[in-house]
Scaffold this motif. Structure first.
Motif, PDB file in Angstrom:
ATOM      1  N   PRO A 319       0.736  -1.195   0.289  1.00  0.00           N
ATOM      2  CA  PRO A 319      -0.032  -0.126  -0.024  1.00  0.00           C
ATOM      3  C   PRO A 319       0.615   1.335  -0.202  1.00  0.00           C
ATOM      4  O   PRO A 319       1.734   1.042   0.513  1.00  0.00           O
ATOM      5  N   TRP A 320       0.328   2.573  -0.676  1.00  0.00           N
ATOM      6  CA  TRP A 320       0.905   3.282  -0.421  1.00  0.00           C
ATOM      7  C   TRP A 320       0.171   4.367  -0.809  1.00  0.00           C
ATOM      8  O   TRP A 320      -0.671   4.786  -0.493  1.00  0.00           O
ATOM      9  N   ASP A 321       0.042   5.825  -0.301  1.00  0.00           N
ATOM     10  CA  ASP A 321      -0.642   6.927  -0.346  1.00  0.00           C
ATOM     11  C   ASP A 321       0.115   7.955  -1.372  1.00  0.00           C
ATOM     12  O   ASP A 321       1.175   8.369  -0.686  1.00  0.00           O
ATOM     13  N   ILE A 322       0.131   9.020  -1.917  1.00  0.00           N
ATOM     14  CA  ILE A 322      -0.141  10.527  -2.440  1.00  0.00           C
ATOM     15  C   ILE A 322      -0.967  11.723  -2.365  1.00  0.00           C
ATOM     16  O   ILE A 322      -2.054  11.673  -2.370  1.00  0.00           O
ATOM     17  N   VAL A 323      -0.478  12.844  -1.762  1.00  0.00           N
ATOM     18  CA  VAL A 323      -1.243  13.762  -1.479  1.00  0.00           C
ATOM     19  C   VAL A 323      -1.645  15.024  -2.716  1.00  0.00           C
ATOM     20  O   VAL A 323      -0.520  14.807  -3.271  1.00  0.00           O
ATOM     21  N   VAL A 324      -2.308  14.932  -2.861  1.00  0.00           N
ATOM     22  CA  VAL A 324      -2.692  16.373  -3.884  1.00  0.00           C
ATOM     23  C   VAL A 324      -3.118  17.169  -3.975  1.00  0.00           C
ATOM     24  O   VAL A 324      -4.479  17.265  -3.421  1.00  0.00           O
ATOM     25  N   GLN A 325      -3.120  18.313  -4.055  1.00  0.00           N
ATOM     26  CA  GLN A 325      -3.575  20.408  -3.105  1.00  0.00           C
ATOM     27  C   GLN A 325      -3.444  20.539  -4.828  1.00  0.00           C
ATOM     28  O   GLN A 325      -2.954  20.689  -5.744  1.00  0.00           O
ATOM     29  N   LYS A 326      -4.893  20.828  -5.295  1.00  0.00           N
ATOM     30  CA  LYS A 326      -5.714  21.529  -5.694  1.00  0.00           C
ATOM     31  C   LYS A 326      -5.816  22.885  -5.934  1.00  0.00           C
ATOM     32  O   LYS A 326      -6.412  23.533  -5.054  1.00  0.00           O
ATOM     33  N   LEU A 327      -5.482  24.233  -6.308  1.00  0.00           N
ATOM     34  CA  LEU A 327      -5.122  25.498  -5.910  1.00  0.00           C
ATOM     35  C   LEU A 327      -6.126  26.107  -6.633  1.00  0.00           C
ATOM     36  O   LEU A 327      -6.770  25.791  -6.883  1.00  0.00           O
ATOM     37  N   ALA A 331      -3.925  24.329 -10.531  1.00  0.00           N
ATOM     38  CA  ALA A 331      -2.732  24.405 -10.901  1.00  0.00           C
ATOM     39  C   ALA A 331      -3.093  22.868  -9.586  1.00  0.00           C
ATOM     40  O   ALA A 331      -3.251  23.201  -8.401  1.00  0.00           O
ATOM     41  N   LEU A 332      -2.369  21.908 -10.023  1.00  0.00           N
ATOM     42  CA  LEU A 332      -2.081  20.389  -9.055  1.00  0.00           C
ATOM     43  C   LEU A 332      -1.204  20.548  -9.205  1.00  0.00           C
ATOM     44  O   LEU A 332       0.283  19.869  -9.754  1.00  0.00           O
ATOM     45  N   PHE A 333      -0.567  20.330  -7.276  1.00  0.00           N
ATOM     46  CA  PHE A 333       0.924  19.516  -6.671  1.00  0.00           C
ATOM     47  C   PHE A 333       0.513  18.154  -6.317  1.00  0.00           C
ATOM     48  O   PHE A 333      -0.377  18.004  -5.325  1.00  0.00           O
ATOM     49  N   PHE A 334       1.416  17.307  -6.865  1.00  0.00           N
ATOM     50  CA  PHE A 334       2.219  16.305  -5.944  1.00  0.00           C
ATOM     51  C   PHE A 334       2.169  15.872  -5.064  1.00  0.00           C
ATOM     52  O   PHE A 334       4.085  16.266  -5.982  1.00  0.00           O
ATOM     53  N   ASP A 335       2.325  15.822  -4.201  1.00  0.00           N
ATOM     54  CA  ASP A 335       3.036  15.572  -2.828  1.00  0.00           C
ATOM     55  C   ASP A 335       2.744  14.058  -1.758  1.00  0.00           C
ATOM     56  O   ASP A 335       2.415  13.060  -2.796  1.00  0.00           O
ATOM     57  N   LYS A 336       4.700  13.939  -1.714  1.00  0.00           N
ATOM     58  CA  LYS A 336       4.237  12.635  -0.527  1.00  0.00           C
ATOM     59  C   LYS A 336       4.221  13.659   0.938  1.00  0.00           C
ATOM     60  O   LYS A 336       4.089  14.491   0.941  1.00  0.00           O
ATOM     61  N   ARG A 337       3.370  12.150   2.142  1.00  0.00           N
ATOM     62  CA  ARG A 337       3.790  12.636   2.984  1.00  0.00           C
ATOM     63  C   ARG A 337       4.928  12.578   4.336  1.00  0.00           C
ATOM     64  O   ARG A 337       5.675  11.939   3.485  1.00  0.00           O
ATOM     65  N   ASP A 338       5.227  13.846   4.696  1.00  0.00           N
ATOM     66  CA  ASP A 338       6.884  13.580   5.454  1.00  0.00           C
ATOM     67  C   ASP A 338       6.248  12.546   6.506  1.00  0.00           C
ATOM     68  O   ASP A 338       8.294  11.781   6.825  1.00  0.00           O
ATOM     69  N   ALA A 339       5.501  11.722   7.213  1.00  0.00           N
ATOM     70  CA  ALA A 339       5.801  10.826   8.010  1.00  0.00           C
ATOM     71  C   ALA A 339       6.083   9.266   7.226  1.00  0.00           C
ATOM     72  O   ALA A 339       5.919   8.175   8.161  1.00  0.00           O
ATOM     73  N   GLY A 340       5.363   9.175   5.641  1.00  0.00           N
ATOM     74  CA  GLY A 340       5.873   8.278   5.419  1.00  0.00           C
ATOM     75  C   GLY A 340       6.657   7.565   4.995  1.00  0.00           C
ATOM     76  O   GLY A 340       7.654   7.537   5.038  1.00  0.00           O
ATOM     77  N   GLN A 341       6.256   6.730   3.967  1.00  0.00           N
ATOM     78  CA  GLN A 341       7.370   5.209   4.176  1.00  0.00           C
ATOM     79  C   GLN A 341       7.525   5.575   2.463  1.00  0.00           C
ATOM     80  O   GLN A 341       8.680   3.969   2.091  1.00  0.00           O
ATOM     81  N   PHE A 342       7.545   6.243   1.662  1.00  0.00           N
ATOM     82  CA  PHE A 342       7.141   6.635   0.254  1.00  0.00           C
ATOM     83  C   PHE A 342       8.876   6.979   0.111  1.00  0.00           C
ATOM     84  O   PHE A 342       8.843   5.620  -1.543  1.00  0.00           O
TER      85      PHE A 342
END
Length: 651
Positions: A319-327, A331-342
């Protein structure tokens, strides 16, 4: 006269015309049934005018062309009447099926007279092979083997007679050993096959789904790859229309060619690089991407690691996860969590026998180093050390226009950034989608073969002009040098490839195969680490690397997770390697376009793309804006409390 003939035979009809009378026809007799539908029963009294039926005394039975009417003689079924045989169940079912088929049309089968059957005898007219008193010679060893086999068969028959049902006449049980299901190597069950439900690991999601999350879409990766998903229409597999380099930062060192000569006989010990810093910075924390977003250079922003992860996600298992922020601007920003194991590499993620997780109190200290968590940390450290060890000293360094944007000399005393060049590129995906990505290159290497002329690998920088008929090198490095990426595969336990250990079928011992059969080692790694290799290949293609170096690193001792040796270093071209591992580049861009189109239809806010822990399904959630910010606030408050405590102590 015609009327008189008609009155005598009421079933004869005469048809007249103006000129002449045509032929007459006789209406067949139709019996009447006063009690029910259909013809009456034969026992019922019929009209005396009814003609005698030709089929009254003939038998009738339904039949088809595929039905067996019967056999005149069958001597085959009696030969399978033995009990205690391993195939008794099969032949018992076969005999029952034949018996049912034979009983279908008994009226048509041949009737044997009982008195005549008593006189019939089956005579063996074959020639005796031992006539003349000569006996065939049998070696004593074979005679003893036959005698032992007969004793075993007799013992099995005796057991079957005692217990009622023999062990070999029962349906064969599934043997849940490491050799695979149904007693075979790599069968349907067990850890070597598909049905190992007893060894199944129920993984937990990478992040817990909260009640205030709203599910937007579910993407079945299996159906999507086959084209049967409802979202398949949104997948556009066309390559980018244009690729442009926006900015270069960092520096690159020259590759040391001596590592191409490393072998098992002359293995190079892996050194620990303690004076280099690596910066796995997410998208929104990158100051260069922030500046490019303000200048309006793109509509979608991400890093090469995040893009490659999404492009190759159908091969993922964990399993994994990616965070996306839409302004508000879209505009779309694809991020990773700081506390994740990415950022941690996985080990044997796609293997049939993945590393077993640690259980409460059941894992010994010696086996604890082979848990997925410890192996992931070990693989990440090996990869970082290998990428810096294979490079030459700083005197062969090539610097770029901008320094490393994440290195702060004041905060890094005695440390220096790793040899990484950050190449910010813009990909035109069409429909107004401009994808800006931060890609990474790890070194410079000699051009030993023909230069890759692909559009992505040889695109020039934006601030350079291409002369007519001439490709200008954006780095102005000497001719023959190319960009490269480097990664490391690790072997954590060579004993699992031992033939005596059947728990991991198909495994290959690197020390036995890497020198002479490197293709077998690579094929084994493609099976066990398919997602990791596909992700590295996608990152190399996005960065425009001409070569990709892969090191094969193994433990010096299977029980020592801190000392390693480099057994070999292989060179691959990303474009050719993607075809070798069946990585479709068009499908990569199609999946990325799918995520972008799904997010474009959503309002402003924060979203989470996560993979189901136990199914090949990717889910898109709409989450509140403050999601994942609580942990960051707690960390900031803890740092402030520590600073206040230090100030109080100084006072």
């Amino acid at each position: 006269e015609r009327q008189r003939e008609t009155e005598e035979d009421p079933y004869t009809v005469a048809v007249e015309t103006d000129d002449r009378t045509m032929a007459t026809f006789k209406v067949p007799y139709v019996p009447t049934n006063t009690s029910s539908w259909g013809p009456p029963a034969p026992s019922e009294a019929q009209s005396p005018d009814a003609p005698a039926s030709r089929f009254d005394n003939l038998p009738y039975a339904p039949f088809g062309r595929s039905d067996r009417i019967g056999r005149c003689a069958d001597f085959t079924t009696q030969s399978f009447a033995r009990t205690g045989d391993a195939t008794a169940g099969y032949f018992r079912n076969t005999r029952q099926q034949q018996r049912n088929e034979a009983n279908k049309n008994l009226q048509f089968q041949y009737k044997v007279d009982a008195e005549e059957a008593k006189e019939f005898q089956l005579v063996d007219s074959s020639k005796d092979a031992h006539q003349g008193g000569h006996k065939r010679f049998v070696p004593p060893a074979r005679r003893r083997a036959n005698a032992a086999r007969l004793r075993q068969l007799n013992a099995r028959r005796n057991d079957a007679n005692v217990t009622g049902v023999g062990r070999y006449s029962q349906p064969q049980r599934t043997r849940w050993s490491g050799r695979g299901g149904r007693g075979g190597r790599g069968g349907r069950g067990g850890r070597g096959g598909r049905g190992g439900w007893r060894d199944r690991i129920d993984r937990q999601a990478s992040v817990s789904v909260r009640p205030d999350w709203v599910r937007v879409e579910d993407i079945d990766l299996g159906k999507l790859s086959k084209g049967t998903s409802p979202l398949s229409g949104l997948v556009d597999n066309s390559p980018p229309k244009a690729v442009e380099d926006l900015l270069w930062a960092g520096f690159l060192d020259q590759y040391n060619d001596q590592y191409d000569k490393v072998s098992t006989r002359a293995a190079a010990p892996l050194k620990r690089v303690e004076d280099r810093e690596f910066y796995p910075v997410t998208t929104t924390d990158d100051p260069v991407i922030e500046r490019l977003a303000i200048e309006g250079k793109g509509t979608v922003f991400a890093t090469d690691a995040i893009l490659a992860h999404l492009m190759t996600c159908p091969r993922s298992v964990y399993p994994w996860d990616i965070v996306v922020q839409k302004l508000p601007t879209g505009a779309l920003f694809f991020d990773k969590r700081d506390a994740g194991q990415f950022d941690y590499l996985t080990v044997h993620e796609t293997s049939n026998t993945p590393p077993a997780p640690s259980r409460d109190g059941s894992t010994s200290e010696a086996d604890a180093i082979n848990t997925p968590e410890r192996l992931s940390l070990e693989a990440t450290m090996i990869n970082q050390n290998f990428t810096q060890q294979i490079l030459r000293s700083s005197k062969y360094r090539q610097k770029f226009d901008y320094p490393n944007p994440f290195y702060d000399e004041d905060d890094s005393e005695g440390m220096q950034p790793a040899s990484v060049a950050y190449r910010y590129r813009k990909f035109d995906l069409g429909d107004g989608v401009q994808l800006v990505a931060r890609t990474e290159l790890h070194g410079l290497c000699k051009d030993t073969k023909k230069v890759d002329k692909s559009r992505i690998a040889t695109s020039v920088s934006a601030n350079r002009k291409k002369k007519k008929g001439q490709v200008v090198n954006p780095l102005e490095v000497p001719d023959g040098d190319q960009y490269m990426t480097c990664y490391a595969l690790n072997e954590y336990d060579p004993s699992y490839a031992d033939k005596s250990n059947a728990g991991r079928p198909g495994a290959v011992n690197w020390r036995d195969k890497i020198d002479n059969q490197a293709g077998a080692v690579l094929a084994s790694e493609l099976k066990n680490n398919s997602f990791k290799l596909a992700k590295w290949t996608a990152q190399s293609i996005l960065a425009g690397a001409s070569q990709m170096k892969i090191g094969f690193v193994s433990r010096k001792s299977p029980k020592n997770a801190y000392e390693h040796v480099v057994l070999a270093t292989k060179t691959y071209r990303p474009m050719d390697f993607s075809a070798q591992i069946t990585l479709n580049q068009g499908y990569m861009w199609g999946i990325m376009r799918l995520f972008i189109k799904l997010l474009e239809d959503q309002p402003e806010g924060k979203f989470v793309i996560m993979r189901d822990p136990n199914k090949a399904v990717v889910r898109l959630f709409s989450v509140p804006p403050e999601t994942f910010e609580d942990s960051d606030d707690e960390d900031d408050s803890d740092e402030e409390d520590e600073e206040e405590g230090d100030d109080d102590g100084e006072e």
